[in-house]
Each structure stands twice: as structure tokens, then as C-alpha cells.
Design a protein around this motif. Sequence first.
Motif, PDB file in Angstrom:
ATOM      1  N   ARG A   1       0.858  -1.177   0.000  1.00  0.00           N
ATOM      2  CA  ARG A   1       0.000   0.000   0.000  1.00  0.00           C
ATOM      3  C   ARG A   1       0.897   1.229   0.000  1.00  0.00           C
ATOM      4  NH1 ARG A   1      -4.528   2.014   4.435  1.00  0.00           N
ATOM      5  NH2 ARG A   1      -4.934   4.037   3.404  1.00  0.00           N
ATOM      6  N   ALA A   2       0.509   2.250  -0.757  1.00  0.00           N
ATOM      7  CA  ALA A   2       1.318   3.462  -0.870  1.00  0.00           C
ATOM      8  C   ALA A   2       0.494   4.668  -0.432  1.00  0.00           C
ATOM      9  CB  ALA A   2       1.794   3.660  -2.306  1.00  0.00           C
ATOM     10  N   ILE A   3       1.096   5.520   0.406  1.00  0.00           N
ATOM     11  CA  ILE A   3       0.452   6.765   0.819  1.00  0.00           C
ATOM     12  C   ILE A   3       1.414   7.915   0.537  1.00  0.00           C
ATOM     13  CG2 ILE A   3      -1.048   5.751   2.573  1.00  0.00           C
ATOM     14  CD1 ILE A   3       1.002   6.543   4.696  1.00  0.00           C
ATOM     15  N   ILE A   4       0.856   9.112   0.345  1.00  0.00           N
ATOM     16  CA  ILE A   4       1.713  10.263   0.055  1.00  0.00           C
ATOM     17  C   ILE A   4       1.225  11.506   0.784  1.00  0.00           C
ATOM     18  CG2 ILE A   4       2.229   9.388  -2.260  1.00  0.00           C
ATOM     19  CD1 ILE A   4       0.597  11.823  -3.313  1.00  0.00           C
ATOM     20  N   VAL A   5       2.136  12.462   0.905  1.00  0.00           N
ATOM     21  CA  VAL A   5       1.816  13.835   1.276  1.00  0.00           C
ATOM     22  C   VAL A   5       2.342  14.706   0.145  1.00  0.00           C
ATOM     23  CG1 VAL A   5       2.315  15.755   2.836  1.00  0.00           C
ATOM     24  CG2 VAL A   5       1.911  13.468   3.770  1.00  0.00           C
ATOM     25  N   ASP A   6       1.474  15.534  -0.425  1.00  0.00           N
ATOM     26  CA  ASP A   6       1.846  16.422  -1.525  1.00  0.00           C
ATOM     27  C   ASP A   6       1.354  17.815  -1.157  1.00  0.00           C
ATOM     28  OD1 ASP A   6       2.523  17.610  -3.876  1.00  0.00           O
ATOM     29  OD2 ASP A   6       1.100  16.499  -5.127  1.00  0.00           O
ATOM     30  N   HIS A   7       2.232  18.565  -0.478  1.00  0.00           N
ATOM     31  CA  HIS A   7       1.822  19.848   0.100  1.00  0.00           C
ATOM     32  C   HIS A   7       2.958  20.843  -0.045  1.00  0.00           C
ATOM     33  CE1 HIS A   7       0.689  22.682   3.406  1.00  0.00           C
ATOM     34  NE2 HIS A   7      -0.522  22.383   3.007  1.00  0.00           N
ATOM     35  N   ARG A   8       2.633  22.111  -0.071  1.00  0.00           N
ATOM     36  CA  ARG A   8       3.671  23.127  -0.236  1.00  0.00           C
ATOM     37  C   ARG A   8       4.660  23.130   0.930  1.00  0.00           C
ATOM     38  NH1 ARG A   8       2.574  27.545   2.905  1.00  0.00           N
ATOM     39  NH2 ARG A   8       0.471  27.676   3.802  1.00  0.00           N
TER      40      ARG A   8
ATOM     41  N   TYR B   1       6.374  10.106   0.623  1.00  0.00           N
ATOM     42  CA  TYR B   1       5.554   8.918   0.431  1.00  0.00           C
ATOM     43  C   TYR B   1       6.044   7.807   1.349  1.00  0.00           C
ATOM     44  CZ  TYR B   1       9.492   7.010  -2.216  1.00  0.00           C
ATOM     45  OH  TYR B   1      10.735   6.563  -2.573  1.00  0.00           O
ATOM     46  N   ALA B   2       5.177   6.811   1.534  1.00  0.00           N
ATOM     47  CA  ALA B   2       5.551   5.628   2.311  1.00  0.00           C
ATOM     48  C   ALA B   2       4.863   4.412   1.714  1.00  0.00           C
ATOM     49  CB  ALA B   2       5.151   5.789   3.776  1.00  0.00           C
ATOM     50  N   TYR B   3       5.575   3.288   1.723  1.00  0.00           N
ATOM     51  CA  TYR B   3       5.017   1.994   1.341  1.00  0.00           C
ATOM     52  C   TYR B   3       5.017   1.098   2.575  1.00  0.00           C
ATOM     53  CZ  TYR B   3       5.755   3.062  -3.660  1.00  0.00           C
ATOM     54  OH  TYR B   3       5.715   3.605  -4.916  1.00  0.00           O
ATOM     55  N   PHE B   4       3.959   0.325   2.743  1.00  0.00           N
ATOM     56  CA  PHE B   4       3.916  -0.626   3.847  1.00  0.00           C
ATOM     57  C   PHE B   4       3.028  -1.802   3.469  1.00  0.00           C
ATOM     58  CE2 PHE B   4       0.769   2.675   4.514  1.00  0.00           C
ATOM     59  CZ  PHE B   4      -0.396   1.990   4.846  1.00  0.00           C
ATOM     60  N   ASP B   5       3.233  -2.918   4.169  1.00  0.00           N
ATOM     61  CA  ASP B   5       2.412  -4.108   3.956  1.00  0.00           C
ATOM     62  C   ASP B   5       2.084  -4.701   5.319  1.00  0.00           C
ATOM     63  OD1 ASP B   5       4.748  -5.401   4.775  1.00  0.00           O
ATOM     64  OD2 ASP B   5       5.286  -6.054   2.758  1.00  0.00           O
ATOM     65  N   ASP B   6       1.628  -5.950   5.336  1.00  0.00           N
ATOM     66  CA  ASP B   6       1.207  -6.536   6.597  1.00  0.00           C
ATOM     67  C   ASP B   6       2.370  -6.838   7.540  1.00  0.00           C
ATOM     68  OD1 ASP B   6       2.275  -8.583   5.089  1.00  0.00           O
ATOM     69  OD2 ASP B   6       0.595  -9.962   5.344  1.00  0.00           O
ATOM     70  N   ARG B   7       3.607  -6.747   7.058  1.00  0.00           N
ATOM     71  CA  ARG B   7       4.763  -6.977   7.921  1.00  0.00           C
ATOM     72  C   ARG B   7       5.309  -5.689   8.504  1.00  0.00           C
ATOM     73  NH1 ARG B   7       8.984 -11.213   5.930  1.00  0.00           N
ATOM     74  NH2 ARG B   7      10.044  -9.287   5.366  1.00  0.00           N
ATOM     75  N   GLY B   8       4.956  -4.550   7.919  1.00  0.00           N
ATOM     76  CA  GLY B   8       5.439  -3.279   8.436  1.00  0.00           C
ATOM     77  C   GLY B   8       5.830  -2.324   7.325  1.00  0.00           C
TER      78      GLY B   8
END
Length: 307
Positions: free
Chosen positions: A214-221, A226-233
Motif C-alpha cells: 500500500r502506498a500513501i503520500i503527502v503532496d503539500h507546499r 511517500y511511504a510503502y507498507f504491507d502486513d509486515r510493516g
Amino acid sequence: MTHPTMSKPSIRADVPTGVMIRPMTAADVPVAERLSAEAFLAVDLANPRPDTGPPELRSESRGELWVTRTLRFLETDAAGCWVAERDGEVLGFATSFRRDTTWFLATYAVRTDLQGQGLGKALLAIALDHSRGSLRGMLSASDDPRAVRRYRLAGFDLHPQMYLSGEVDRHVLPAVERVRDATPGDISMMDSVDRATRGAAHGSDHEYLMETCRAIIVDHRMGEGYAYFDDRGLALLAATTRGTATDLLWAALAETDGETSIHHVTAANQWAIDVGMTAGLSLRTRGFLGVRGMKPPAPYIHHGSLL
């Protein structure tokens, strides 16, 4: 500002009698996966950790991911992937790749009963040929003292790695704003963050990571990351500011269920230690980050093989 090219590898190695070192093929990859699983299991057995149960061989599902990732290296960086063979049997291998002007060692292993005979030295030497012309180099090492010695002789500065593990104390999770799920359309921004932190984009590696994590991001001034993580961490995190990195790590930890981990934390990333300890995780040491022509990236927590 100019940067010196990575120096010519200092390792010199003769190939052991009867052994041929040749380019890796797709047919070699499943064999190399099992060989690496057994080699790393041997390292874990020799270096037991108090926070885990008995070491286990890499699972079939994790092995399939390893094969998929390595087949991609053959597509993008065939010149960095090699095997040592004798009488048709694979005895060891090394996989490496280049992104922008940085060389990375992905995986490197020799059959456990043949270690100490010069195979590893020869494989690393030929993989390092793929680094010629690069400005920087980066690898993540296990606790195997023989491999670590070879990396140092090859000119890598060694930085101890830490990891945090345990169950998150959900009472301390802060509210985090501006974090959202990443999409393929965000890869250009993510590559820009990569270049700002480690000096090279992940490029096509982001496609693999989005397929497997799973990938999450912050796109702000005020900051991007970004960060990637799965069920292991946590698998990988990069940001332009420590505040953004902290928000991303808290957001990833909020998605955990049960035991989790944050691996590959260097001393340059104290912010990650602060988050992990506040979350109730325990801190220990394991392995080394090796770098040439660069400092340990920050704010950045690297991937074990994609760096």
C-alpha cells in the motif's frame, strides 16, 4: 556542484577452479531465490535475536515476490546480474542495478557450504563493474561478517542499521492530516523526492512497489513524501522534511494490526526512532547500510533490496 565518480572497485578476485561466472538468466531466478533464502536463514541462525522466535526459511509467498522483483532487474539491468556456476549448478549470484547516477546492490549470496572459497569475492567484483561511471553507491547488508568485510574493502562506508518492532500503542496515535493513498500519477513527484533524499529516482521500481504494497503520500507546499507498507510493516519511506516523514510514519503505523516493524533505520533518521519509541515499539540493531560517494539518506528509510 560537481561530484567525483565512484572510484574503481578495490576488490580483486580470481574465479575458483572449475567455476564459471556468467550473466543471470530468467531460468536461474527461482534457483537463486531458494539459494538466497537458505543463505540468509544461515545468517539468522548464526545471529539469533531475542525479540523473535526461531528463524524460518523465507515463505513461498515472499519467495514469489523475490522472483518477480529479480525478473524485473533482468529487464532493466541485465548487466548487473550474475551467477557462479559449476557443472550446470548455480553456486551463488549477485544482482545489482542503476537508477540515474547511483548503483545499488540488491542481493548477493553464495551457497552456505561453499562460503569462504572466493566465490563471493568474485561475484561482488563483477557486479561492481556495473557501477562504473556512477556517482554514488548504496547497499543494505546483513550481519554476515564476511560480506560486511567485502563491502568495506570495496570502499563502502558502513553505518549500523536499527529496527523497531512490537505492537503499536493505539492510545498515542496522533491525528495526521494531508495524507492520502498514492496513485501511478504520483510517481513523478515520488521520483523527485527520491532524488532529493538519496540522489536517484526509483523509477520503474515504484510500479513494483505499488503492486505489492500500500502506498500513501503527502503532496503539500510545506513538504512532500511517500511511504510503502504491507502486513509486515514499513517497506520504504522518503520525504523532503522531517515533519512530513513523521506524519507519513504515524499514518502507516495507524494502519497496523498486531505486530509490526520498521527496519533499516540509520542514525541519520532519529525522527523515526522517536516515532517508533513513542508508539511503544522496541529498538534493536541489525545489519549495515553501505554507501559510497554519499551520506546516509534522510529523511529516508530504505527498502531492503530496492534501497
